[in-house]
Design a protein around this motif. Structure first.
Motif, mmCIF file in Angstrom:
data_model
loop_
_atom_site.group_PDB
_atom_site.id
_atom_site.type_symbol
_atom_site.label_atom_id
_atom_site.label_comp_id
_atom_site.label_asym_id
_atom_site.label_seq_id
_atom_site.Cartn_x
_atom_site.Cartn_y
_atom_site.Cartn_z
ATOM 1 N N ASP A 129 0.847 -1.195 0.020
ATOM 2 C CA ASP A 129 -0.235 0.024 -0.032
ATOM 3 C C ASP A 129 0.884 1.294 -0.031
ATOM 4 O O ASP A 129 0.633 2.266 -0.740
ATOM 5 C CB ASP A 129 -0.770 0.039 1.107
ATOM 6 N N ALA A 130 1.926 1.326 0.819
ATOM 7 C CA ALA A 130 2.943 2.339 0.886
ATOM 8 C C ALA A 130 3.466 2.309 -0.431
ATOM 9 O O ALA A 130 3.775 3.631 -1.178
ATOM 10 C CB ALA A 130 3.937 2.080 1.932
ATOM 11 N N LEU A 131 4.089 1.414 -1.054
ATOM 12 C CA LEU A 131 4.654 1.425 -2.557
ATOM 13 C C LEU A 131 3.594 1.987 -3.558
ATOM 14 O O LEU A 131 4.202 2.730 -4.419
ATOM 15 C CB LEU A 131 4.834 -0.021 -2.745
ATOM 16 N N ARG A 132 2.532 1.729 -3.248
ATOM 17 C CA ARG A 132 1.550 2.033 -4.262
ATOM 18 C C ARG A 132 1.214 3.714 -4.285
ATOM 19 O O ARG A 132 1.402 4.148 -5.314
ATOM 20 C CB ARG A 132 0.170 1.385 -4.047
ATOM 21 N N GLU A 133 1.006 4.245 -3.071
ATOM 22 C CA GLU A 133 1.333 5.398 -2.665
ATOM 23 C C GLU A 133 2.514 6.132 -3.389
ATOM 24 O O GLU A 133 2.414 7.172 -3.763
ATOM 25 C CB GLU A 133 0.942 5.750 -1.372
ATOM 26 N N ARG A 134 3.683 5.772 -2.970
ATOM 27 C CA ARG A 134 4.783 6.210 -3.374
ATOM 28 C C ARG A 134 5.020 6.470 -5.257
ATOM 29 O O ARG A 134 5.469 7.492 -5.857
ATOM 30 C CB ARG A 134 6.115 5.406 -3.194
ATOM 31 N N ARG A 135 4.630 5.294 -5.691
ATOM 32 C CA ARG A 135 4.817 5.279 -7.095
ATOM 33 C C ARG A 135 3.802 6.248 -7.625
ATOM 34 O O ARG A 135 3.975 7.055 -8.683
ATOM 35 C CB ARG A 135 4.640 3.900 -7.490
ATOM 36 N N PHE A 136 2.578 6.475 -6.929
ATOM 37 C CA PHE A 136 1.517 7.153 -7.659
ATOM 38 C C PHE A 136 2.090 8.824 -7.729
ATOM 39 O O PHE A 136 2.344 9.664 -8.713
ATOM 40 C CB PHE A 136 0.165 7.244 -6.951
ATOM 41 N N VAL A 137 2.705 9.035 -6.473
ATOM 42 C CA VAL A 137 3.360 10.408 -6.307
ATOM 43 C C VAL A 137 4.508 10.673 -7.428
ATOM 44 O O VAL A 137 4.687 11.744 -7.885
ATOM 45 C CB VAL A 137 3.953 10.625 -4.744
ATOM 46 N N SER A 138 5.264 9.632 -7.596
ATOM 47 C CA SER A 138 6.440 9.656 -8.434
ATOM 48 C C SER A 138 6.045 9.847 -9.890
ATOM 49 O O SER A 138 6.536 10.576 -10.912
ATOM 50 C CB SER A 138 7.364 8.563 -8.491
ATOM 51 N N LEU A 139 4.758 9.396 -10.288
ATOM 52 C CA LEU A 139 4.148 9.358 -11.605
ATOM 53 C C LEU A 139 3.940 10.847 -11.981
ATOM 54 O O LEU A 139 3.945 11.439 -12.911
ATOM 55 C CB LEU A 139 3.013 8.402 -11.789
ATOM 56 N N LYS A 140 3.214 11.431 -10.881
ATOM 57 C CA LYS A 140 2.906 13.033 -10.860
ATOM 58 C C LYS A 140 3.733 13.625 -11.073
ATOM 59 O O LYS A 140 4.265 14.888 -11.952
ATOM 60 C CB LYS A 140 1.869 13.468 -9.630
ATOM 61 N N LYS A 141 4.887 13.666 -10.036
ATOM 62 C CA LYS A 141 6.162 14.261 -10.341
ATOM 63 C C LYS A 141 6.734 14.316 -11.520
ATOM 64 O O LYS A 141 7.412 15.261 -12.006
ATOM 65 C CB LYS A 141 7.297 13.904 -8.911
ATOM 66 N N ALA A 142 6.903 13.030 -12.074
ATOM 67 C CA ALA A 142 7.592 13.071 -13.472
ATOM 68 C C ALA A 142 6.417 13.455 -14.576
ATOM 69 O O ALA A 142 7.126 13.333 -15.724
ATOM 70 C CB ALA A 142 7.914 11.513 -13.718
ATOM 71 N N GLY A 143 5.394 13.984 -14.369
ATOM 72 C CA GLY A 143 4.515 14.453 -15.404
ATOM 73 C C GLY A 143 3.898 13.380 -16.217
ATOM 74 O O GLY A 143 3.305 13.485 -17.283
#
Length: 191
Positions: A129-143
């Motif tokens: 669940d934490a990994l899912r949230e981190r990856r979601f944030v990284s997708l936003k950050k990368a545009g």
């Protein structure tokens, strides 16, 4: 099939890895137009031997002949080595080539060479669940996704991390470590 067209156009054609299109000669890589091949013919197999998941073990084909898997070799190492050997053997003919590498990693079972076993030790201990949230944030950050995107609901078939026992969390974390190590190993071979 496409490999036949390439052969007719003067290409050398090679394939290694999973060949999930049949065990018989008329469905073989050679019949599909590959001049050189080393393939696992079943849908899946282990990565260090031919034990596989089917009675009698997994089936392999080298060029036009049924063959055995060399015990102890890791599948990604073996497939990469065979593909390079095929290319090297035909270098002097100055023909273009088409290579189809269908690696079986990171397909189940989760197995890696010893030097990759602990590459990601502890990395996933906070859970999926934490990994899912981190990856979601990284997708936003990368545009890659819009900055105002909302995290979709978790698949209801997936048990929330906090509802797992400590032992279940340990097992799930280890699965993620091994899967990541398999991807890392694959990346090392593909370059």
């Amino acid at each position: 099939p496409f490999p036949h067209l390439l052969q007719q156009a003067g290409y050398n054609t090679y394939t290694v890895g999973k060949w999930h299109l049949g065990l018989k000669d008329d469905t073989s890589p050679h019949a599909a137009g590959f001049s050189r091949a080393y393939n696992l013919l079943d849908g899946a197999g282990t990565h260090f031997d031919s034990v596989g998941f089917f009675e009698g073990g997994s089936s392999y084909r080298e060029d036009e002949d049924l063959t055995f898997y060399p015990e102890g070799r890791y599948s990604t190492d073996l497939y990469t080595e065979r593909l390079i050997d095929f290319i090297d053997a035909d270098k002097s003919d100055d023909k273009p080539f088409f290579a189809f590498a269908a690696y079986t990693a990171p397909h189940w079972p989760l197995q890696v060479p010893d030097d990759y076993l602990n590459l990601y030790a502890g990395y996933f201990d906070d859970g999926y669940d934490a990994l899912r949230e981190r990856r979601f944030v990284s997708l936003k950050k990368a545009g890659i996704i819009p900055a105002d995107s909302q995290l979709p609901p978790r698949n209801p078939a997936v048990t929330p991390w906090e509802e797992l026992t400590v032992e279940q969390q340990r097992r799930e974390s280890r699965k993620m470590e091994l899967y990541a190590a398999m991807v890392d190993n694959l990346d090392d071979h593909v370059g």
